[in-house]
Design an enzyme around this catalytic site. Sequence first.
Site, PDB file in Angstrom:
ATOM      1  N   CYS A 186     -52.091  11.185  25.985  1.00  0.00           N
ATOM      2  CA  CYS A 186     -51.837   9.832  25.478  1.00  0.00           C
ATOM      3  C   CYS A 186     -50.760   9.817  24.396  1.00  0.00           C
ATOM      4  CB  CYS A 186     -53.120   9.217  24.948  1.00  0.00           C
ATOM      5  SG  CYS A 186     -54.461   9.257  26.144  1.00  0.00           S
ATOM      6  N   HIS A 213     -51.068   3.695  20.435  1.00  0.00           N
ATOM      7  CA  HIS A 213     -51.624   3.983  21.762  1.00  0.00           C
ATOM      8  C   HIS A 213     -52.826   3.079  21.988  1.00  0.00           C
ATOM      9  CE1 HIS A 213     -53.546   5.743  25.112  1.00  0.00           C
ATOM     10  NE2 HIS A 213     -54.466   6.378  24.430  1.00  0.00           N
ATOM     11  N   ASN A 238     -56.774   1.653  29.030  1.00  0.00           N
ATOM     12  CA  ASN A 238     -56.083   2.795  28.406  1.00  0.00           C
ATOM     13  C   ASN A 238     -55.280   3.515  29.489  1.00  0.00           C
ATOM     14  OD1 ASN A 238     -55.438   5.389  27.514  1.00  0.00           O
ATOM     15  ND2 ASN A 238     -57.339   5.675  26.372  1.00  0.00           N
TER      16      ASN A 238
HETATM   17  C1  LIG Z   1     -66.292   5.543  24.733  1.00  0.00           C
HETATM   18  C2  LIG Z   1     -66.745   4.639  23.611  1.00  0.00           C
HETATM   19  C3  LIG Z   1     -66.329   3.200  23.884  1.00  0.00           C
HETATM   20  C4  LIG Z   1     -68.273   4.682  23.557  1.00  0.00           C
HETATM   21  O1  LIG Z   1     -68.707   3.886  22.512  1.00  0.00           O
HETATM   22  P1  LIG Z   1     -69.764   4.457  21.479  1.00  0.00           P
HETATM   23  O2  LIG Z   1     -70.045   3.369  20.547  1.00  0.00           O
HETATM   24  O3  LIG Z   1     -69.235   5.747  20.911  1.00  0.00           O
HETATM   25  O4  LIG Z   1     -70.986   4.718  22.443  1.00  0.00           O
HETATM   26  P2  LIG Z   1     -72.101   5.847  22.382  1.00  0.00           P
HETATM   27  O5  LIG Z   1     -71.790   6.885  23.395  1.00  0.00           O
HETATM   28  O6  LIG Z   1     -72.348   6.280  20.975  1.00  0.00           O
HETATM   29  O7  LIG Z   1     -73.350   5.039  22.854  1.00  0.00           O
HETATM   30  C5  LIG Z   1     -73.894   3.975  22.053  1.00  0.00           C
HETATM   31  C6  LIG Z   1     -74.945   3.252  22.841  1.00  0.00           C
HETATM   32  O8  LIG Z   1     -74.336   2.565  23.937  1.00  0.00           O
HETATM   33  C7  LIG Z   1     -74.910   2.988  25.167  1.00  0.00           C
HETATM   34  N1  LIG Z   1     -73.866   3.083  26.165  1.00  0.00           N
HETATM   35  C8  LIG Z   1     -72.999   4.116  26.394  1.00  0.00           C
HETATM   36  N2  LIG Z   1     -72.152   3.804  27.380  1.00  0.00           N
HETATM   37  C9  LIG Z   1     -72.469   2.555  27.762  1.00  0.00           C
HETATM   38  C10 LIG Z   1     -71.936   1.684  28.726  1.00  0.00           C
HETATM   39  N3  LIG Z   1     -70.902   2.010  29.503  1.00  0.00           N
HETATM   40  N4  LIG Z   1     -72.499   0.466  28.844  1.00  0.00           N
HETATM   41  C11 LIG Z   1     -73.537   0.083  28.066  1.00  0.00           C
HETATM   42  N5  LIG Z   1     -74.083   0.866  27.136  1.00  0.00           N
HETATM   43  C12 LIG Z   1     -73.553   2.088  26.992  1.00  0.00           C
HETATM   44  C13 LIG Z   1     -75.513   4.341  24.886  1.00  0.00           C
HETATM   45  O9  LIG Z   1     -76.557   4.612  25.778  1.00  0.00           O
HETATM   46  C14 LIG Z   1     -75.981   4.167  23.476  1.00  0.00           C
HETATM   47  O10 LIG Z   1     -77.205   3.464  23.496  1.00  0.00           O
HETATM   48  P3  LIG Z   1     -78.370   3.746  22.398  1.00  0.00           P
HETATM   49  O11 LIG Z   1     -77.767   3.367  21.073  1.00  0.00           O
HETATM   50  O12 LIG Z   1     -79.481   2.844  22.844  1.00  0.00           O
HETATM   51  O13 LIG Z   1     -78.668   5.205  22.532  1.00  0.00           O
HETATM   52  C15 LIG Z   1     -66.171   5.087  22.253  1.00  0.00           C
HETATM   53  O14 LIG Z   1     -66.751   6.278  21.833  1.00  0.00           O
HETATM   54  C16 LIG Z   1     -64.690   5.277  22.300  1.00  0.00           C
HETATM   55  O15 LIG Z   1     -63.935   4.364  22.611  1.00  0.00           O
HETATM   56  N6  LIG Z   1     -64.204   6.474  21.958  1.00  0.00           N
HETATM   57  C17 LIG Z   1     -62.818   6.768  21.967  1.00  0.00           C
HETATM   58  C18 LIG Z   1     -62.426   6.971  23.367  1.00  0.00           C
HETATM   59  C19 LIG Z   1     -60.973   6.996  23.551  1.00  0.00           C
HETATM   60  O16 LIG Z   1     -60.258   6.292  22.903  1.00  0.00           O
HETATM   61  N7  LIG Z   1     -60.561   7.827  24.466  1.00  0.00           N
HETATM   62  C20 LIG Z   1     -59.246   7.950  24.811  1.00  0.00           C
HETATM   63  C21 LIG Z   1     -58.572   8.827  23.850  1.00  0.00           C
HETATM   64  S1  LIG Z   1     -56.924   8.747  24.041  1.00  0.00           S
END
Ligand SMILES: CC(C)(COP(=O)(O)OP(=O)(O)OC[C@H]1O[C@@H](n2cnc3c(N)ncnc32)[C@H](O)[C@@H]1OP(=O)(O)O)[C@@H](O)C(=O)NCCC(=O)NCCS
Length: 334
Positions: A123, A259, A290
């Site tokens: 990215c 990004h 993304n």
């Molecule tokens: C991927 C991302 C959106 C996930 O969000 P998050 O807040 O970290 O989510 P978590 O994995 O901690 O999960 C939080 C809760 O949401 C739930 N959850 C996870 N994925 C889910 C989905 N697709 N839909 C609904 N709920 C979801 C989990 O089960 C968890 O539930 P709980 O609190 O009851 O246990 C976030 O971490 C992110 O954007 N990270 C950066 C990714 C990125 O930019 N990548 C590219 C890099 S260039």
Amino acid sequence: MPKQIQSPAGPAHARILGVGGYRPSRVVTNEQICQVIDSTDEWITTRTGIKERRWATAEETVGMMSVSAAGKALAAAGIEPEQLGLVIISTVTHLAQTPSLAAIVANELGAVNAAAFDVSAACAGFCHGLALAQDAVRGGSAEYVLVIGVERLSDLTDMNDRSTAFIFGDGAGAAVVGPSDTPAIGPVVWGADGAQYEAIGQTFSWDALREQPELGFPALRMNGQQVFRWASYQMVPVAKKALEKAGITAEDLDAFIPHQANMRITDAMIKALKLPDNVPVARDIARTGNTSAASIPLAMERMLEEGEAPHGGLALLIGFGAGLVYAAQVVQLP
Ligand SMILES: CC(C)(COP(=O)(O)OP(=O)(O)OC[C@H]1O[C@@H](n2cnc3c(N)ncnc32)[C@H](O)[C@@H]1OP(=O)(O)O)[C@@H](O)C(=O)NCCC(=O)NCCS
């Protein structure tokens, strides 16, 4: 003593002369994603800012999208393909080890005088390509350089993976870099933290298939929280350094084009950078997802086309992703 040889020499400065993008025809909404994974439009929207993304059709290959975006960038720059001395493509989804996508695309464009190679910086790929392009122009290795960021991340997305299925999109963005009378691309601030290489990557490498063909096709996997924390906190000093090295402050910016990883990462950066409210910020992720190496040039093109960012204004770019790697620079918009 050997006879003294000549050093290459180019113009003092380089600039982006034109940008162009390609957005695939197939729009995929959050509702469609939620038909496969257990999630909701509301969850995806609040956690990422994404409402829809584009996924390429079979005809919309990385080559086809690159040629289309490049054609627009060349036209905007007023440069013919024969004038290019170098074609750099940043991508992680050209699914052949060799030859490079850049060699294929240069040939299709008719860039008969250009060297061509691919860059793998995920990215952060577009900002890496831009830094190399400016060095090539200023160093005298090429008068005009085409930089393309292109991805078909849908090829490497596991549609059943609840942690990634909603994030990625496809597309291409291109920029033509050439000589300039005044400074128009600031010093790059870049780096790599390979100790965090496991944060984003493939589920398994291609060579694992030799032993276990039943594994099927690999997909991207990531530790979302680790990436989120790294990007939101550790990229801010990088962005600040890029401003400092360019000799400006956040108040001098006419646009912020990070990004497009996650709208919440963008918001965290805006706050930490103390970006004035009147500086327009790229939020292309809402409609594009993304798109890794393509996200910054696509967002730049949209901001210019929609009149959100001014032609000739100063924009802070910052790319970050798998590696983990990053690159940031201030540019004058074409
Ligand atoms: C991927 C991302 C959106 C996930 O969000 P998050 O807040 O970290 O989510 P978590 O994995 O901690 O999960 C939080 C809760 O949401 C739930 N959850 C996870 N994925 C889910 C989905 N697709 N839909 C609904 N709920 C979801 C989990 O089960 C968890 O539930 P709980 O609190 O009851 O246990 C976030 O971490 C992110 O954007 N990270 C950066 C990714 C990125 O930019 N990548 C590219 C890099 S260039």
